[in-house]
Design a protein around this motif. Structure first.
Motif, PDB file in Angstrom:
ATOM      1  N   UNK A 261     -26.169 -24.026 -23.339  1.00 34.43           N
ATOM      2  CA  UNK A 261     -27.815 -24.412 -23.124  1.00 34.43           C
ATOM      3  C   UNK A 261     -27.734 -22.892 -24.222  1.00 34.43           C
ATOM      4  N   UNK A 262     -29.172 -23.404 -25.460  1.00 39.86           N
ATOM      5  CA  UNK A 262     -29.560 -22.345 -26.007  1.00 39.86           C
ATOM      6  C   UNK A 262     -31.582 -22.464 -25.706  1.00 39.86           C
ATOM      7  N   UNK A 263     -32.316 -21.109 -25.404  1.00 46.70           N
ATOM      8  CA  UNK A 263     -33.042 -21.255 -25.522  1.00 46.70           C
ATOM      9  C   UNK A 263     -33.832 -20.083 -26.418  1.00 46.70           C
TER      10      UNK A 263
ATOM     11  N   UNK B 127     -23.576 -27.628 -33.762  1.00 48.17           N
ATOM     12  CA  UNK B 127     -22.911 -27.951 -33.919  1.00 48.17           C
ATOM     13  C   UNK B 127     -21.218 -28.468 -32.859  1.00 48.17           C
ATOM     14  N   UNK B 128     -21.368 -27.627 -31.656  1.00 45.26           N
ATOM     15  CA  UNK B 128     -20.668 -27.483 -31.079  1.00 45.26           C
ATOM     16  C   UNK B 128     -20.032 -29.005 -30.152  1.00 45.26           C
ATOM     17  N   UNK B 129     -21.914 -29.368 -30.175  1.00 48.88           N
ATOM     18  CA  UNK B 129     -22.199 -29.954 -28.842  1.00 48.88           C
ATOM     19  C   UNK B 129     -21.589 -31.683 -29.105  1.00 48.88           C
ATOM     20  N   UNK B 130     -20.880 -32.370 -28.502  1.00 44.71           N
ATOM     21  CA  UNK B 130     -20.493 -33.804 -28.384  1.00 44.71           C
ATOM     22  C   UNK B 130     -22.288 -34.684 -28.661  1.00 44.71           C
ATOM     23  N   UNK B 131     -22.816 -34.605 -27.009  1.00 41.39           N
ATOM     24  CA  UNK B 131     -24.023 -34.784 -26.823  1.00 41.39           C
ATOM     25  C   UNK B 131     -24.868 -33.948 -26.894  1.00 41.39           C
TER      26      UNK B 131
ATOM     27  N   UNK C  40     -21.094 -31.623 -23.991  1.00 41.84           N
ATOM     28  CA  UNK C  40     -22.999 -32.243 -24.116  1.00 41.84           C
ATOM     29  C   UNK C  40     -23.414 -29.955 -24.331  1.00 41.84           C
ATOM     30  N   UNK C  41     -24.552 -30.504 -24.899  1.00 46.14           N
ATOM     31  CA  UNK C  41     -25.475 -29.156 -25.360  1.00 46.14           C
ATOM     32  C   UNK C  41     -26.642 -29.405 -25.192  1.00 46.14           C
TER      33      UNK C  41
END
Length: 264
Positions: free
Chosen positions: A32-34, A60-64, A3-4
């Motif tokens: 998470x990114x911000x 790139x790294x998240x499935x959802x 989850x991303x």
């Protein structure tokens, strides 16, 4: 990562906190990114997730992948990440006004997209989220997304044309309720009650009233009538509310809210 999140503000934190509390994902399965370091530091400290300033890394790294930035940033964020979003990923959006068609156009290719509208009571696990999906999303995948969304409240799958209505009736409506609680408390303070106590009485009355609607299945008008004794105090208060346009004000506010959502 399973989850991303692109965007780690209040709503994203509420979602992450809910799914972690309910064992849907472990903190180490979330990234998470911000653009704001303070938001990243808070998410890392309070939730234990991995953080980065790189939106593409999260995509790139998240499935959802949850796009939890403000609506005005969606186009720019999608332009950053669309080359690394493939047909296997599921993208969840939470922006009013951004339709499935608009989102698909911005990705410039078939992408699995679930459009949602949560609300801020998700922060205390009492949110309600509307969801709809494009044709790339299977029924099983939509149910999987709903299982994530249930981590912080109730979920209902709706047709997309109702999404702007959801913005007005649940997405924005906590603000109306907070204003009512504040006004009720102000009136109690004017009549001599301490402010903290006034907030408790008003808030619990709203909470209990909502539970009565949900748990009894009775029409709100019937429940209102149960409180209004003939010639009593409540019907006098209701008379004044009607005279001042209480229901009409809510009606017009929600119509304006839905109109604004459609224009975003």
């Amino acid at each position: 990562m399973k989850l991303g999140f692109i965007g780690c503000g209040n709503m994203a934190s509420a979602i992450m906190g809910g799914v972690i509390r309910n064992g849907i994902f472990r903190p180490e399965e979330i990234i998470g990114a911000d653009s704001y370091q303070a938001a990243l530091d808070k998410a890392a400290e309070t939730l234990g997730i991995q953080v980065t300033t790189d939106n593409r890394k999260v995509a790139e790294e998240s499935e959802v992948l949850v796009l939890s930035v403000k609506p005005q940033f969606y186009e720019a964020v999608i332009a950053q990440i669309r080359s690394v979003v493939d047909e296997n990923k599921i993208v969840i959006t939470i922006a009013p006004g951004k339709t499935l068609e608009w989102l698909g156009q911005k990705f410039e290719k078939p992408v699995k997209i679930v459009r949602t509208m949560p609300n801020t009571p998700a922060l205390v696990g009492e949110g309600i989220t509307a969801a709809c999906a494009n044709i790339q999303v299977s029924e099983e995948e939509l149910e999987y997304v709903c299982s994530i969304l249930r981590g912080f409240g109730e979920v209902e799958v709706i047709p997309e044309h109702l999404m702007d209505v959801v913005v007005s009736v649940s997405g924005s409506s906590p603000a109306y309720v907070f204003m009512m609680i504040e006004a009720m408390a102000d009136a109690a303070v004017a009549d001599g009650m301490a402010r903290a106590q006034a907030y408790r009485f008003a808030s619990q009355a709203v909470l209990g009233s909502a539970k009565m609607v949900l748990e009894t299945g009775k029409h709100p008008g019937e429940l209102k009538d149960m409180v209004c004794s003939p010639g009593g105090t409540t019907i006098e208060a209701v008379r004044v509310l009607e005279e001042k346009g209480f229901r009409s004000s809510l009606f017009e506010a929600m119509k304006a809210c839905a109109k604004k959502a459609r224009e975003m």
